[in-house]
Every structure is written in structure tokens, then in C-alpha cells.
Motif scaffolding. Structure first.
Motif, PDB file in Angstrom:
ATOM      1  N   GLY A 272      29.383  28.776  31.019  1.00 23.25           N
ATOM      2  CA  GLY A 272      28.939  29.845  30.125  1.00 23.25           C
ATOM      3  C   GLY A 272      30.069  30.837  29.930  1.00 23.25           C
ATOM      4  N   THR A 273      29.870  31.765  29.008  1.00 27.05           N
ATOM      5  CA  THR A 273      30.933  32.701  28.688  1.00 27.05           C
ATOM      6  C   THR A 273      30.962  33.868  29.672  1.00 27.05           C
ATOM      7  OG1 THR A 273      31.982  33.869  26.832  1.00 27.05           O
ATOM      8  CG2 THR A 273      29.610  34.205  27.140  1.00 27.05           C
ATOM      9  N   ILE A 274      31.957  34.713  29.530  1.00 30.78           N
ATOM     10  CA  ILE A 274      32.129  35.893  30.383  1.00 30.78           C
ATOM     11  C   ILE A 274      31.541  37.113  29.675  1.00 30.78           C
ATOM     12  CG2 ILE A 274      33.864  37.473  31.345  1.00 30.78           C
ATOM     13  CD1 ILE A 274      33.673  34.931  32.898  1.00 30.78           C
ATOM     14  N   HIS A 275      30.726  37.888  30.374  1.00 26.58           N
ATOM     15  CA  HIS A 275      30.203  39.120  29.783  1.00 26.58           C
ATOM     16  C   HIS A 275      30.762  40.332  30.535  1.00 26.58           C
ATOM     17  CE1 HIS A 275      27.420  39.447  33.131  1.00 26.58           C
ATOM     18  NE2 HIS A 275      26.766  38.345  32.795  1.00 26.58           N
ATOM     19  N   PHE A 276      30.411  41.519  30.084  1.00 25.78           N
ATOM     20  CA  PHE A 276      30.978  42.741  30.645  1.00 25.78           C
ATOM     21  C   PHE A 276      30.666  42.892  32.132  1.00 25.78           C
ATOM     22  CE2 PHE A 276      31.425  45.547  26.587  1.00 25.78           C
ATOM     23  CZ  PHE A 276      32.259  44.580  26.046  1.00 25.78           C
ATOM     24  N   GLY A 277      29.504  42.389  32.566  1.00 26.19           N
ATOM     25  CA  GLY A 277      29.167  42.455  33.978  1.00 26.19           C
ATOM     26  C   GLY A 277      30.162  41.695  34.837  1.00 26.19           C
ATOM     27  N   HIS A 278      30.605  40.539  34.328  1.00 25.65           N
ATOM     28  CA  HIS A 278      31.645  39.792  35.040  1.00 25.65           C
ATOM     29  C   HIS A 278      32.966  40.555  35.024  1.00 25.65           C
ATOM     30  CE1 HIS A 278      29.128  36.234  33.464  1.00 25.65           C
ATOM     31  NE2 HIS A 278      28.855  36.345  34.747  1.00 25.65           N
TER      32      HIS A 278
ATOM     33  N   PHE B 149      40.842  40.642  26.355  1.00 30.73           N
ATOM     34  CA  PHE B 149      40.711  41.877  27.131  1.00 30.73           C
ATOM     35  C   PHE B 149      41.984  42.208  27.916  1.00 30.73           C
ATOM     36  CE2 PHE B 149      36.196  41.393  26.274  1.00 30.73           C
ATOM     37  CZ  PHE B 149      35.804  42.705  26.103  1.00 30.73           C
ATOM     38  N   GLU B 150      43.050  41.467  27.660  1.00 31.57           N
ATOM     39  CA  GLU B 150      44.363  41.724  28.255  1.00 31.57           C
ATOM     40  C   GLU B 150      44.321  41.677  29.782  1.00 31.57           C
ATOM     41  OE1 GLU B 150      45.908  45.285  26.487  1.00 31.57           O
ATOM     42  OE2 GLU B 150      45.793  44.478  24.466  1.00 31.57           O
TER      43      GLU B 150
ATOM     44  N   ASN C 239      31.659  39.492  22.754  1.00 38.66           N
ATOM     45  CA  ASN C 239      32.963  40.045  23.104  1.00 38.66           C
ATOM     46  C   ASN C 239      33.846  40.278  21.881  1.00 38.66           C
ATOM     47  OD1 ASN C 239      32.679  40.059  26.038  1.00 38.66           O
ATOM     48  ND2 ASN C 239      32.708  37.845  25.908  1.00 38.66           N
ATOM     49  N   ALA C 240      33.916  39.274  21.005  1.00 41.00           N
ATOM     50  CA  ALA C 240      34.785  39.397  19.830  1.00 41.00           C
ATOM     51  C   ALA C 240      34.324  40.539  18.932  1.00 41.00           C
ATOM     52  CB  ALA C 240      34.810  38.079  19.061  1.00 41.00           C
ATOM     53  N   HIS C 241      33.014  40.659  18.754  1.00 44.73           N
ATOM     54  CA  HIS C 241      32.477  41.744  17.922  1.00 44.73           C
ATOM     55  C   HIS C 241      32.778  43.104  18.532  1.00 44.73           C
ATOM     56  CE1 HIS C 241      29.677  44.129  15.527  1.00 44.73           C
ATOM     57  NE2 HIS C 241      29.216  44.613  16.678  1.00 44.73           N
ATOM     58  N   MET C 242      32.597  43.234  19.858  1.00 47.03           N
ATOM     59  CA  MET C 242      32.827  44.520  20.509  1.00 47.03           C
ATOM     60  C   MET C 242      34.293  44.938  20.403  1.00 47.03           C
ATOM     61  SD  MET C 242      29.964  45.744  21.638  1.00 47.03           S
ATOM     62  CE  MET C 242      30.444  46.927  22.891  1.00 47.03           C
ATOM     63  N   ILE C 243      35.199  43.991  20.556  1.00 48.21           N
ATOM     64  CA  ILE C 243      36.627  44.320  20.448  1.00 48.21           C
ATOM     65  C   ILE C 243      36.973  44.718  19.029  1.00 48.21           C
ATOM     66  CG2 ILE C 243      38.949  43.328  20.550  1.00 48.21           C
ATOM     67  CD1 ILE C 243      37.995  41.700  22.969  1.00 48.21           C
TER      68      ILE C 243
ATOM     69  N   ARG D 196      34.995  46.044  16.881  1.00 45.57           N
ATOM     70  CA  ARG D 196      34.323  47.295  16.538  1.00 45.57           C
ATOM     71  C   ARG D 196      34.952  48.498  17.246  1.00 45.57           C
ATOM     72  NH1 ARG D 196      29.005  48.280  14.069  1.00 45.57           N
ATOM     73  NH2 ARG D 196      29.508  50.171  12.917  1.00 45.57           N
ATOM     74  N   PHE D 197      35.313  48.328  18.506  1.00 49.66           N
ATOM     75  CA  PHE D 197      35.730  49.489  19.297  1.00 49.66           C
ATOM     76  C   PHE D 197      37.175  49.422  19.799  1.00 49.66           C
ATOM     77  CE2 PHE D 197      31.103  49.058  19.957  1.00 49.66           C
ATOM     78  CZ  PHE D 197      30.703  50.265  19.395  1.00 49.66           C
ATOM     79  N   GLY D 198      37.761  48.244  19.816  1.00 47.31           N
ATOM     80  CA  GLY D 198      39.125  48.103  20.307  1.00 47.31           C
ATOM     81  C   GLY D 198      39.177  47.871  21.804  1.00 47.31           C
ATOM     82  N   VAL D 199      40.217  47.156  22.244  1.00 52.57           N
ATOM     83  CA  VAL D 199      40.345  46.801  23.651  1.00 52.57           C
ATOM     84  C   VAL D 199      40.556  48.036  24.523  1.00 52.57           C
ATOM     85  CG1 VAL D 199      41.791  45.583  25.327  1.00 52.57           C
ATOM     86  CG2 VAL D 199      41.188  44.487  23.176  1.00 52.57           C
ATOM     87  N   ASP D 200      41.378  48.977  24.062  1.00 49.05           N
ATOM     88  CA  ASP D 200      41.672  50.154  24.885  1.00 49.05           C
ATOM     89  C   ASP D 200      40.408  50.942  25.203  1.00 49.05           C
ATOM     90  OD1 ASP D 200      44.485  49.782  25.001  1.00 49.05           O
ATOM     91  OD2 ASP D 200      44.658  50.582  22.978  1.00 49.05           O
TER      92      ASP D 200
END
Length: 646
Positions: A19-25, A89-90, A399-403, A405-409
Motif C-alpha cells: 500500500g502507499t505511504i500516508h502522513f501518519g507513516h 517529500f524530499e 500525497n500528490a494533490h497535497m503537494i 496544493r500546499f507545497g513540500v516546504d
């Protein structure tokens, strides 16, 4: 700045290729490790950052069979997905491997098994296991669901997610085969087990494994491990209940590391056909095999991995705070991985016994041993708004949408300041908005914009010449009111101190990063930006400029350019992209270019964690916008989007 001269290996838990990686991971094992590693790289430490996907196990075989795809194709798909998330996410691994890479992972895992078998830590045992008459096979634990016999919650195989206990799968209430929904029966079978009972024998452990017992006592002492890790290991695993027992490390599966056909003496192993090493046994070996791959394929020095993993047999784990000899090993993990990294894997490393004459091992030879972990930082659980992150229940964020929309930084910053370091925490869109707007846009970004635009328009974009003895009256950290200071001297002291290691009673940004206190480290970074804003208001260079008091104006602007230069370095572990942009505005080269990833060699590097003073006449770059605010309507849109997908 004194740099620890011991090689440092940092690992992040191997994500399961299911499965994919989410923010909790991300906030559990990956972003914290990246913050720590980036700081170490700036220090010039001989550090290597390793991880990879865990690609064996019954959950993978079950899902692949459900989808009707070959096991390797299934895990390859998830490896590429997971690697892509980390890249976006660098998360700056030096090497990101896979446990399905047969060379060197399979022979190395088999070597671990055989050395532990010879040392007496592994033995065959007849056990009871579920057998499905309809599927005509023994069922690995994860092919069985039922009710937990301890708490009554829903359980899967040997794990209850409700109470977190390790379970004996054959004791599950109302067991069901996950493949065909048949009720399995219990039959005798033979599996190999790793005996963990010495952990619970406080008196006997030093006699059986003296060096390991010394490590266990001193590694887990108060103050070396985080409280949540120490509590889990000592109270929940080693004190409560009946203590640790032998755990099966083989399974009847076709996908995984095959059980060796012979032991180290050339004797056939009983029941080796159609058995593989259990995933929790071979997975942590992946840290070592990934390091070997890095040395062989990237560094082009096949023996370079040994400096990070091999220690002298004479190196002991002494009491007190003195550094241990040999390389350093730090595992960043999620809360659910604490038992494996603090109990199981250390036992696998420490109980193998010394090499004998005639042995031809990949691992430690005569007079050598595996290094044991110096620390195992782990965070608590990270939730999403009012519920939990769950890819299975579709409660997650794309993840792609959040980046986009808001940027990695912005995301890296908010995930850091909301990190569950000591207690469970949660991602909230309102929190993301408030921290990005207040911390980044209003504090760091506004400060940089005010200073750099003024220098660009009034100083021709060059660092002005300060008055060496000029004094300003400004607020001082830790003091009431304003105080007259010699601006140049105080600025130099302030910026230099920003990079000092600090003390227990006067911690600095570096102290916080070194001690895995990333939320407090973020506060320390903001403190310098806040002070810069206060000083800029107090200096008011626009007023002195109008009054033709150029020494006052030039001195204050020189001061703020230096503070921004220090901030740009301090920002890099948290927000490497924003740090590089700010350095560009200051006419400096990006730190990312100075710290190449992946590293292709071993050894120490130049220390960049320092204050580099910008000389008068230095040409700055073009000022720009570092951070943009998040408006209310975007927050509402994202909340609605989450509600529609969960």
C-alpha cells in the motif's frame, strides 16, 4: 564545532510493499530521520541514510493472489509508488532498496538464520497451526482472522490491532480462513523458532550473552531512549505478562527467503522444503543488505558497508554518557515497530556467536561482531482530523494533490511542528493553515522580504558596510526591556551561538536536532526569526535612512542580512527547498548542491553547520516570496474533499 568521528548509520523502518505511504507513516519514521540526517550532513558527520521496502510476508501473498498477479509484479508496483512518495517529500535516502533483491539479501538472511541456529538461539519445534481443508494447506497467521482471546477485539493472525498484543493464532476465537471463509482446523507442523526467553531471565542473561546484557542495561537506561520507547520495552514486553517466549521464524509459503537446505556443518535441515523465513526475521536484515548494495553499486567499494555495521568483539557498552566505541546505529521507527527493533533485531545481531575457523561469512569474522543500536527514536500515532489515517478505509490524503496544493516546504514544516513525539497528535487543516500563515509567511517570510527588499532598493542589492562600534537599543533574548548593544559584535555572537551545540540547561537548535526533539528545534528556528523581526522594528532603518544617518541604517541592515544567512542554514533540515531559495536571494549557493545525495563515498565532510558572514559589498540575489498564506476557502475545500473520500 566538534564532530563525532564515529561512522553513523541511520535507518528508517522498511515500509511494507502492500500500500502507499500516508502522513501518519511520514511523521513516524521518515521525516524525523530526514531531519536528523540532514543536520548530521551539515555537521560533516560520516552519516549514511538507508531504507527500502519490505516485500515478503503473507499479507503480500494474499493480496497478490486476490488480484491474480505474480508476487514480484505486485511488490514492484508498490515499491515504485512508495519510492515516488519519498522523492516528492524530499526524504533524502542514500539508498532505498528492496528485500526481494536476492543478491545480497537472501544469502545474508540465511546466514543470520544459520549462525543463530548454531549458537542455539534458533531450534525446530513442533507447533500447532491452522490448516484449511478446502485450500489444502497450512495457513500462515495472516491468512486467519478471528476474535482476540485477550480483549474481544477483531484480530488478524498473531496481532490484535485493538489491544496491540502479540497473539497465538491457534487460540483465536471463531477463526476463519481469509482465502475461502472456511473454518480451519488445528494440526501439528514443524517450524523453526527464535528463543526470546533470555530477555525475561534477568539473572541468566549476563551469563549467556554478557556483552548483549551490558548493552541492554545501558542502552535502555533513562535518558538514552525516549520515554515512550523505554516504557514499551520494559513495562509492556519485559515486565508485564509471562515474559517473552520463542517466536516462529519460518512459514509454509512459496514467496520469501528460502530456508537453507543445510546447516553450517553440512547437515540437512529438517523440513526445509516449501518453507521461507518469516517476514519479521528477514525484514530487518534488509538494513544490512541495503547498505551492502550501496557500497557495491553506488560507492563502488564493496567493503565500505563494514565501517557502519561491524564492530570489534572487544568493544563494550559502558555505563554513563561516554560515547560507545565503534560505529553508531540509529533506527527511526513507528510505534508499532518498537518490539522488533528493541527486542527481536538486537537479539538477531547480538546472539550469533563468534565466527569459527573455516567460516566464510558475509558478516562479522574472527574478532568482530555486529554493532547494536545506539538509539531507537519512535513517535506515537498520528491521526487525521477527528479520525485515524487508514488507507484500507480510504481515510487518507492524496500525497500528490497535497503537494500541488500546499507545497513540500509547508507540509514538511507542519508535519514537524505537529509531530507526535510524546503523545498521539493529529493532522488538521486548520493547524496547517495557522502554522504556515503565522510561522512561515508572517514570521520567516515577512522578515526576509522586509530586509531584502529594503537592501535591494536602498543599497543597490549589496551588503552595506556597518559601523564597527555603532550601538542600537534592542530587545534581548531572556531579558526584560531593551538594552544597548554594539550591533556588529552582538550580531556575530548571536549568529555564532545559533550553531553551537549548547548544553542541557541552554539547548540550541542543534541540541534539539541531536536529541530528536524536532518540534522544539522548529521553535528554536522561529525564535531567531522572531528576534530578527523585533530588532528590525527597533532598528527602523527606514527612519535612519530618511534622517541621513547612514551608519545607523547600514549597520542595522548588515545585521539583518547576517541573521537571514544563519536562518537559511538552520532551515535546511526542515525545508531544504525554502532554504535554497533564501540562500539564492542572499547570493549564496544552495546547500543541496554542497551536500550531494546519494553520497558516493564514506568518511567525514566539510562542516556547513556554521555562521558564514556576508562581507560588505557582497551582491545579493533577487528578493522574492518565500511562503504564501493559505486562505480560508482552501481549508474549507480540503475539509469537504476529505469528507467526500472518507
Amino acid at each position: 564545532m566538534t564532530v563525532d568521528d564515529r561512522p553513523l548509520l541511520v535507518t528508517s523502518a522498511l515500509p511494507y510493499a502492500n500500500g502507499t505511504i500516508h502522513f501518519g507513516h511520514l511523521v513516524g519514521a521518515y521525516l524525523p530521520a530526514d531531519l536528523f540526517v540532514r543536520y548530521q550532513r551539515l555537521l560533516g558527520t560520516d552519516v549514511l541514510f538507508i531504507s527500502g521496502t519490505d516485500e515478503h510476508g503473507v499479507s503480500i501473498t494474499a493480496k497478490a493472489e486476490q488480484e491474480g498477479v505474480p508476487y514480484r509484479d505486485y511488490v514492484t508496483r508498490w515499491y515504485e509508488d512508495i519510492r515516488g512518495v519519498f522523492d516528492r517529500f524530499e526524504i533524502s535516502f542514500d539508498h532505498f532498496s528492496r528485500t526481494s533483491n536476492e543478491d545480497p539479501h537472501y544469502p545474508l538472511s540465511q546466514e543470520f538464520f544459520l549462525r543463530l541456529l548454531r549458537a542455539g538461539a534458533i531450534a525446530p519445534r513442533t507447533t500447532r497451526q491452522h490448516y484449511c481443508t478446502q485450500c489444502d494447506r497450512f495457513l500462515p497467521d495472516r491468512y486467519v482472522t478471528g476474535t482476540c482471546y485477550l480483549c474481544g477485539g477483531a484480530a488478524r493472525g498473531d496481532e490484535c490491532k485493538q489491544c496491540g498484543a502479540w497473539l497465538d493464532a491457534v487460540k483465536l476465537i471463531d477463526p476463519v480462513c481469509t482465502t475461502c471463509n472456511n473454518t480451519p482446523e488445528v494440526r501439528d507442523t514443524m517450524q523453526y523458532e527464535l528463543d526470546l526467553s533470555p530477555f525475561s531471565d534477568e539473572a541468566g542473561l549476563p551469563d549467556k550473552y554478557p556483552l548483549f546484557a551490558n548493552w541492554l542495561r545501558n542502552a535502555f537506561k533513562a535518558g538514552r531512549l525516549k520515554t515512550n520507547v523505554r516504557t514499551t520495552v520494559f513495562e509492556k514486553l519485559l515486565v508485564e505478562g509471562d515474559g517473552l517466549k520463542a517466536r516462529p521464524i519460518t512459514r509454509d509459503l512459496k514467496w520469501g527467503v528460502p530456508l537453507p537446505a543445510q546447516d553450517l556443518d553440512g547437515q540437512a535441515l529438517e523440513g526445509h522444503d516449501d518453507k521461507v523465513l518469516y517476514v519479521w526475521f528477514d525484514a530487518p536484515v534488509g538494513y544490512v543488505s541495503a547498505t551492502i548494495e550501496w557500497a557495491r553499486d553506488l560507492a563502488k567499494d564493496p567493503e565500505a558497508w563494514r565501517r557502519y555495521w561491524i564492530s570489534s568483539q572487544s568493544d563494550d557498552y559502558s555505563e554513563g554518557d561516554a560515547p560507545w566505541p565503534g560505529p553508531r546505529l540509529v533506527h527511526f521507527i513507528g510505534k508499532d515497530n518498537i518490539p522488533f527493533h528493541c527486542v527481536v533485531f538486537p537479539a538477531m545481531l547480538g546472539w550469533q556467536g563468534a565466527a569459527q575457523d573455516g567460516d566464510d561469512f558475509i558478516g562479522p569474522g574472527a574478532g568482530e561482531r555486529w554493532v547494536l543500536p545506539e538509539n531507537v527514536p519512535s513517535n506515537e500515532f498520528y491521526n487525521l482530523e477527528s479520525g485515524k489515517f487508514s488507507t484500507g478505509d480510504n481515510r487518507t490524503l492524496d500525497n500528490a494533490h497535497m503537494i500541488e496544493r500546499f507545497g513540500v516546504d509547508a507540509l514538511r514544516w507542519y508535519l514537524t511542528v505537529s509531530m507526535p513525539e510524546t503523545a498521539d497528535s493529529r493532522f488538521r487543516f486548520s493547524g496547517l493553515q495557522s502554522h504556515v500563515n503565522a510561522d512561515l509567511a508572517d514570521t520567516v517570510g515577512n522578515y526576509a522580504s522586509r530586509v531584502l527588499k529594503f537592501v535591494a532598493s536602498r543599497m543597490d542589492g549589496q551588503v552595506p558596510q556597518p559601523g564597527a562600534d555603532f550601538e542600537h537599543t534592542v530587545p534581548m533574548p531572556g531579558a526584560d526591556g531593551e538594552h544597548a548593544v554594539r550591533t556588529v559584535d552582538r550580531t556575530r555572537e548571536l549568529c555564532a551561538a545559533f550553531f553551537e551545540p549548547g548544553t542541557e540547561h541552554a539547548p540550541t537548535l542543534g541540541t534539539r536536532l541531536q536529541n530528536y526533539e524536532f518540534r522544539r528545534a522548529a521553535d528554536a528556528l522561529l525564535d531567531l526569526a522572531r528576534l530578527g523581526n523585533l530588532w528590525f522594528d527597533s532598528h527602523a532603518p527606514w527612519k535612519s535612512r530618511k534622517l541621513d544617518d547612514l551608519t545607523d541604517c547600514h549597520t542595522s541592515l548588515w545585521c539583518h542580512v547576517q541573521i537571514l544567512s544563519a536562518l537559511a542554514v538552520g532551515m535546511w533540515p526542515f525545508m531544504p527547498g525554502a532554504s535554497d531559495r533564501l540562500r539564492g536571494m542572499l547570493g549564496q549557493s544552495p546547500l543541496t548542491d554542497a551536500v550531494p545525495v546519494p553520497r558516493l563515498d564514506s568518511g567525514h565532510h566539510e562542516c556547513l553547520w556554521r555562521y558564514d558572514e556576508l562581507s560588505p559589498g557582497h551582491a545579493l540575489g533577487e528578493p522574492g516570496i518565500l511562503f504564501t498564506k493559505i486562505p480560508d476557502d482552501v481549508v474549507e475545500e480540503e475539509r469537504d474533499r476529505l469528507g467526500a473520500t472518507s
